[in-house]
Structure formats: structure tokens, C-alpha cells
Design an enzyme around this catalytic site. Structure first.
Site, mmCIF file in Angstrom:
data_model
loop_
_atom_site.group_PDB
_atom_site.id
_atom_site.type_symbol
_atom_site.label_atom_id
_atom_site.label_comp_id
_atom_site.label_asym_id
_atom_site.label_seq_id
_atom_site.Cartn_x
_atom_site.Cartn_y
_atom_site.Cartn_z
ATOM 1 N N HIS A 1 -23.744 -5.437 27.186
ATOM 2 C CA HIS A 1 -23.118 -4.943 28.418
ATOM 3 C C HIS A 1 -23.732 -3.617 28.877
ATOM 4 C CE1 HIS A 1 -20.015 -7.954 27.670
ATOM 5 N NE2 HIS A 1 -19.432 -7.642 28.807
ATOM 6 N N THR B 1 0.819 -1.212 0.000
ATOM 7 C CA THR B 1 0.000 0.000 0.000
ATOM 8 C C THR B 1 0.855 1.266 0.000
ATOM 9 O OG1 THR B 1 -1.779 -1.140 1.171
ATOM 10 C CG2 THR B 1 -1.768 1.261 1.296
ATOM 11 N N GLU C 1 -6.076 -5.583 3.881
ATOM 12 C CA GLU C 1 -5.893 -6.706 2.944
ATOM 13 C C GLU C 1 -7.095 -6.849 2.001
ATOM 14 O OE1 GLU C 1 -4.085 -10.301 4.344
ATOM 15 O OE2 GLU C 1 -3.142 -9.261 6.026
#
Length: 384
Positions: free
Chosen positions: A338, A126, A363
């Protein structure tokens, strides 16, 4: 678990699970805060054979199959996604690229020190203006006698600061477009290789992500990986394997989030009873478990295809796409279960939520996975 595992694979899973819970997990939250690279843990992982799992024994590796590898990687990700992403890039992309495309001298020189975790591998594809479109990269490599001179900047490189070597793609012939890209093994102490800006990230904070700058970086021609013009092929093959690795990371983090949510629900009282008794919450847990199992089977399918020597580009992208989006849904639901506590650092789900977010990006984004998948389907003459 529907995929039939061998006794050896189950043994590897059990061994890594114990190591992950006892060694990796206790410091994961602290490292998330301090951003300390877990170098000592990687040395221990090297001793256990986890840093060269698919490398042949003659080069210091374990010679295991891909299924065993994704089992191990999922267990590490369960405890610490930062550790897992380094393990994944090192194994799935760097070691595999050298094993597959390196000559005998390169394998003898680099693989033993990588399998022992003496050095960590990085992969530099990249660039600031070339992410999903590698043909647009600007880094060049010009032949000068027995050397190539590299110039350019790479961005978002996992282990860019802590890596001992990096596989770099660069253009050796602009006119040939993707067939004019080559790959080079560049060691960390090579003059002209400069570690640039280190990113301050939302998640995976104990894994360094940096710029790598090449300024007249002279790399021996002996470090050309494959032949001139092989760089694009090497990168795409590496990403296929890396995407299986991301599906494994996703499964590990999602399982950790589910387990944390179930534990919390069993202990939390509301309206005079445990919240785990509420049907609405139980249905959410059922959906989470179903999605995780589906992703796990896709992961196994892609890994098994790779082990059988079949073309697995399509299955790797399917596994990556589904698993990476699944882990974002699952960690979000775990945090919601939660309540307000999920928004605090007193519970691990907020870390799981932050770590998971990048899985649909690196990726190859989810959008790129859909491009890959559809391209594979439309070009497959066997499809109706």
C-alpha cells in the site's frame, strides 16, 4: 483448498462468512478506535450458535466438530480480530474446559448461558511474574469449609472486564508444584473478585484485556473444576485447543490482508500501469497466498486430529507457530504494497498489522511453541 470439507462444514463456512461481512465488518474499524466491546454482535453470534459450537446439544450448544469451528472462527477474524479473540477464548478454552472437566451440575449450570452468549467466558492463568512458567504463579486457594479462599492477581486476561465467569488457576498445595495447582469457576459477581487495570493495547482494541485481582475471594467448593491438583492439566489441555484457535485467527486476518492488498494493487496506477502488473509485486502476492494456504492446512490437520480423538499437542503448536508468524509476515507485506497509504487509517491493513502482532505472543510465545514442539519430538519413541 486441499482439505476435503463436508457439505455441512461448507454450509457453516458460508453462513458465517455472510454474517461476518454484513454484521461484524462494518463497525470493526470504528470499534478499533473507540474500544467498544461488541456485546450486541456476540448476542447475535449466540443466536447463530457460534458461541458454543463444540458444546453438546443437550447443554445448548451446536455439537459441531473442530474443523467447522475453525472455519467459522477464521471468517470472524477476517472481519474483526477483536471479536475473534473473544470468540476463541470463550469456545476453545472456557466452554471446552467445562465440557471436558466439569461435572454434570457445572455443565447444566454454566454451559447454556455461555452458548447463548448471555455470559462470556474468560480464562485466568497468567500473572505479573508468571507467564510461560505457570508453576511460578503466586495465586493461592485455601480450603475453608465449603469454600476456597482465593488471593492473588492475574494479568492480561481477555474479557476480564466483560466476562461473566472466569476459570482461574491457583495453588492449593505449594509443595506439589504443578500437581498442586487447581482450577476454579468464578462468577463475575463473586465478592472479592475485582477487575483491575485495563490495558491500552496496540491491537485487538475492541477486546478488553485486564488484571483480575482476588482479595479473600470466597468460591464455593462446588465450583472446583475437576479435582484438586487438576489445574495444570486443565490449563495445558485448554491451551492446546486455544492454539488451534489462534491458527484460525491468523489465517483469517492474513486472508483479509491479502485480499485488501490485491484490491489495492488492481486499482493503483504507477509508471503508466496498474501496480498489479509488476512482476516483483505479483511474486510477493504468490508468496503470501502460499504461506496462507500452508497455514490453513496445518490448522485443518490439528483440528482433524482433535476431532478424531488423537493426541494433538504437537500439531496444535506447529499450527500456532507457523500461522502466527505467517500472519505477521503477510500483513507486513500487505502494508508495504500500500506504500504510504498503508501507514494511514484510511486503509484496513494498518489495523490488520497491529492486530496480528500479538498472535506470536499470547497462549504461548513462538519460543514456547518451539519448546513444546521439540519436547514432543524428542520424547516420541517412534521418531528415528
Amino acid at each position: 483448498m486441499f482439505f476435503k470439507l463436508t457439505d455441512e462444514q461448507l454450509m457453516i463456512q458460508s453462513m458465517v462468512r455472510e454474517f461476518s461481512r454484513k454484521v461484524v465488518a462494518p463497525t470493526a474499524a470504528e470499534r478499533d478506535q473507540t474500544k467498544e466491546f461488541p456485546a450486541e454482535n456476540f448476542k447475535k453470534m449466540g443466536e447463530l450458535g457460534l458461541m458454543g459450537m463444540m458444546v453438546p446439544v443437550e447443554y445448548g450448544g451446536e455439537g459441531t466438530d473442530t474443523v467447522s469451528y475453525v472455519l467459522a472462527l477464521s471468517e470472524i477474524a477476517y472481519s474483526c480480530a477483536s471479536t475473534a479473540v473473544v470468540m476463541s477464548v470463550h469456545n476453545s478454552i472456557v466452554c471446552e474446559s467445562i465440557r471436558r472437566y466439569g461435572n454434570e451440575e457445572q455443565k447444566q449450570k454454566f454451559l447454556p448461558s455461555m452458548t447463548s452468549a448471555e455470559i462470556i467466558g474468560a480464562f485466568a492463568l497468567t500473572e505479573p511474574h508468571a507467564g510461560s512458567d505457570p508453576v511460578s504463579q503466586l495465586t493461592t486457594a485455601v480450603r475453608d469449609g465449603d469454600y476456597y479462599v482465593l488471593n492473588g492477581t492475574k494479568r492480561f486476561i481477555t474479557s476480564g472486564k466483560n466476562g461473566g465467569l472466569v476459570i482461574v488457576t491457583a495453588k492449593t498445595d505449594e509443595a506439589k508444584r504443578h500437581k498442586g495447582i487447581s482450577a476454579f469457576i468464578v462468577e463475575r459477581d463473586t465478592p472479592g473478585l475485582i477487575v483491575g487495570h485495563t490495558e491500552d493495547k496496540m491491537g485487538l482494541r475492541a477486546s478488553d484485556t485486564t488484571d483480575l485481582i482476588f482479595e479473600d475471594c470466597r468460591v464455593s467448593a462446588e465450583n472446583l473444576l475437576g479435582k484438586e491438583g487438576d489445574g495444570f492439566k486443565i490449563a495445558m489441555t485448554a491451551l492446546d485447543g486455544g492454539r488451534i484457535g489462534i491458527s484460525a485467527q491468523s489465517v483469517g486476518v492474513a486472508q483479509a490482508a491479502l485480499d485488501a492488498a490485491v484490491k489495492y494493487a488492481k486499482g493503483r496506477d504507477q509508471f503508466g500501469k496498474k501496480i498489479s502488473k509488476f512482476q516483483g509485486l505479483r511474486w510477493i502476492v504468490a508468496d503470501m497466498a502460499t504461506e496462507i494456504e500452508a497455514a490453513r492446512q496445518l490448522m485443518f490437520s490439528a483440528a482433524a486430529m482433535k476431532d478424531r480423538g488423537e493426541k494433538y499437542t504437537l500439531q496444535a503448536s506447529i499450527a500456532k507457530l507457523f500461522a502466527s508468524e505467517m500472519v505477521n509476515r503477510v500483513t507486513g507485506k500487505a502494508l508495504q504494497m500500500h506504500g504510504g497509504y498503508g501507514f494511514t487509517k484510511d486503509y484496513p491493513v494498518e489495523r490488520f498489522y497491529r492486530d496480528a502482532r500479538v498472535f506470536t505472543i499470547y497462549e504461548g510465545t513462538s519460543e514456547i511453541q518451539r519448546v513444546v514442539i521439540s519436547n514432543q519430538i524428542f520424547k516420541d519413541k517412534r521418531k528415528p
